[in-house]
Design a protein around this motif. Structure first.
Motif, PDB file in Angstrom:
ATOM      1  N   ILE A  16       0.860  -1.167   0.000  1.00  0.00           N
ATOM      2  CA  ILE A  16       0.000   0.000   0.000  1.00  0.00           C
ATOM      3  C   ILE A  16       0.902   1.225   0.000  1.00  0.00           C
ATOM      4  N   LYS A  17       0.690   2.083  -0.988  1.00  0.00           N
ATOM      5  CA  LYS A  17       1.504   3.283  -1.091  1.00  0.00           C
ATOM      6  C   LYS A  17       0.784   4.409  -0.366  1.00  0.00           C
ATOM      7  N   VAL A  18       1.355   4.831   0.742  1.00  0.00           N
ATOM      8  CA  VAL A  18       0.792   5.896   1.544  1.00  0.00           C
ATOM      9  C   VAL A  18       1.407   7.213   1.094  1.00  0.00           C
ATOM     10  N   PRO A  19       0.577   8.228   0.878  1.00  0.00           N
ATOM     11  CA  PRO A  19       1.158   9.513   0.489  1.00  0.00           C
ATOM     12  C   PRO A  19       2.139   9.999   1.560  1.00  0.00           C
ATOM     13  N   ILE A  20       3.275  10.473   1.097  1.00  0.00           N
ATOM     14  CA  ILE A  20       4.309  10.938   2.006  1.00  0.00           C
ATOM     15  C   ILE A  20       4.160  12.438   2.191  1.00  0.00           C
ATOM     16  N   SER A  21       4.353  12.870   3.409  1.00  0.00           N
ATOM     17  CA  SER A  21       4.287  14.292   3.700  1.00  0.00           C
ATOM     18  C   SER A  21       5.669  14.771   4.107  1.00  0.00           C
ATOM     19  N   TYR A  22       6.074  15.903   3.558  1.00  0.00           N
ATOM     20  CA  TYR A  22       7.370  16.484   3.866  1.00  0.00           C
ATOM     21  C   TYR A  22       7.155  17.769   4.659  1.00  0.00           C
ATOM     22  N   ASP A  23       8.125  18.144   5.463  1.00  0.00           N
ATOM     23  CA  ASP A  23       8.004  19.324   6.313  1.00  0.00           C
ATOM     24  C   ASP A  23       7.720  20.598   5.518  1.00  0.00           C
ATOM     25  N   TRP A  24       8.304  20.727   4.357  1.00  0.00           N
ATOM     26  CA  TRP A  24       8.162  21.938   3.561  1.00  0.00           C
ATOM     27  C   TRP A  24       6.811  22.041   2.867  1.00  0.00           C
ATOM     28  N   GLN A  25       6.046  20.968   2.813  1.00  0.00           N
ATOM     29  CA  GLN A  25       4.790  20.963   2.069  1.00  0.00           C
ATOM     30  C   GLN A  25       3.713  21.863   2.681  1.00  0.00           C
ATOM     31  N   GLY A  26       3.762  22.059   3.987  1.00  0.00           N
ATOM     32  CA  GLY A  26       2.754  22.907   4.628  1.00  0.00           C
ATOM     33  C   GLY A  26       2.776  24.326   4.091  1.00  0.00           C
ATOM     34  N   SER A  27       3.965  24.894   3.977  1.00  0.00           N
ATOM     35  CA  SER A  27       4.061  26.267   3.465  1.00  0.00           C
ATOM     36  C   SER A  27       3.740  26.318   1.972  1.00  0.00           C
ATOM     37  N   TYR A  28       4.094  25.261   1.250  1.00  0.00           N
ATOM     38  CA  TYR A  28       3.783  25.202  -0.184  1.00  0.00           C
ATOM     39  C   TYR A  28       2.266  25.156  -0.386  1.00  0.00           C
ATOM     40  N   GLN A  29       1.597  24.309   0.372  1.00  0.00           N
ATOM     41  CA  GLN A  29       0.145  24.208   0.250  1.00  0.00           C
ATOM     42  C   GLN A  29      -0.537  25.504   0.690  1.00  0.00           C
ATOM     43  N   ALA A  30       0.024  26.158   1.708  1.00  0.00           N
ATOM     44  CA  ALA A  30      -0.544  27.436   2.149  1.00  0.00           C
ATOM     45  C   ALA A  30      -0.490  28.463   1.024  1.00  0.00           C
ATOM     46  N   ALA A  31       0.595  28.471   0.269  1.00  0.00           N
ATOM     47  CA  ALA A  31       0.706  29.402  -0.865  1.00  0.00           C
ATOM     48  C   ALA A  31      -0.295  29.040  -1.959  1.00  0.00           C
ATOM     49  N   LEU A  32      -0.414  27.763  -2.256  1.00  0.00           N
ATOM     50  CA  LEU A  32      -1.336  27.332  -3.316  1.00  0.00           C
ATOM     51  C   LEU A  32      -2.789  27.621  -2.967  1.00  0.00           C
TER      52      LEU A  32
END
Length: 125
Positions: A16-32
């Motif tokens: 099962i491939k679980v989506p991986i979350s990276y520390d930097w993704q929070g700020s990237y998603q906030a911008a998007l």
């Protein structure tokens, strides 16, 4: 295989491939996901800063995965498009539409209502 064994290990050959979350993704998603154009530049700068920091770490210790490295490149591309959208919005607010560069082969006129390529591709228009 016995039923009890399937309950413990339902499909040993499937992963099962679980989506991986990276520390930097929070700020990237906030911008998007930012909807206030006046805050957009700040969100983009924060995301770019975190991405640059992570890329620096990866270049120094050669850690990380191929997936994360690809995600970093893709995120920077997305932020680049978002930065252009934000700049266009600021120009529209100032009342000075951006003129195409001389020698530009883009024959379409600039329109304040034209959807962003990035947002349209992301299904956000």
């Amino acid at each position: 295989m016995a039923i009890s064994q399937r309950l413990i290990d339902p499909a040993p050959s499937r992963k099962i491939k679980v989506p991986i979350s990276y520390d930097w993704q929070g700020s990237y998603q906030a911008a998007l996901l930012e909807t206030d154009w006046t805050k957009m530049q700040e969100r983009i700068q924060t995301a770019e800063s975190e991405i640059h920091k992570r890329r620096l770490v990866l270049s120094q210790d050669h850690s990380g995965t191929l997936e994360e490295r690809e995600a970093l490149v893709n995120a920077m591309g997305g932020l680049r498009v978002l930065r252009m959208d934000a700049a266009s919005w600021l120009e529209r607010q100032a009342g000075t539409p951006k003129k195409p560069a001389s020698g530009s082969q883009n024959s379409t006129a600039w329109s304040p209502n034209a959807p962003s390529t990035f947002r349209a591709a992301a299904g956000q228009d």
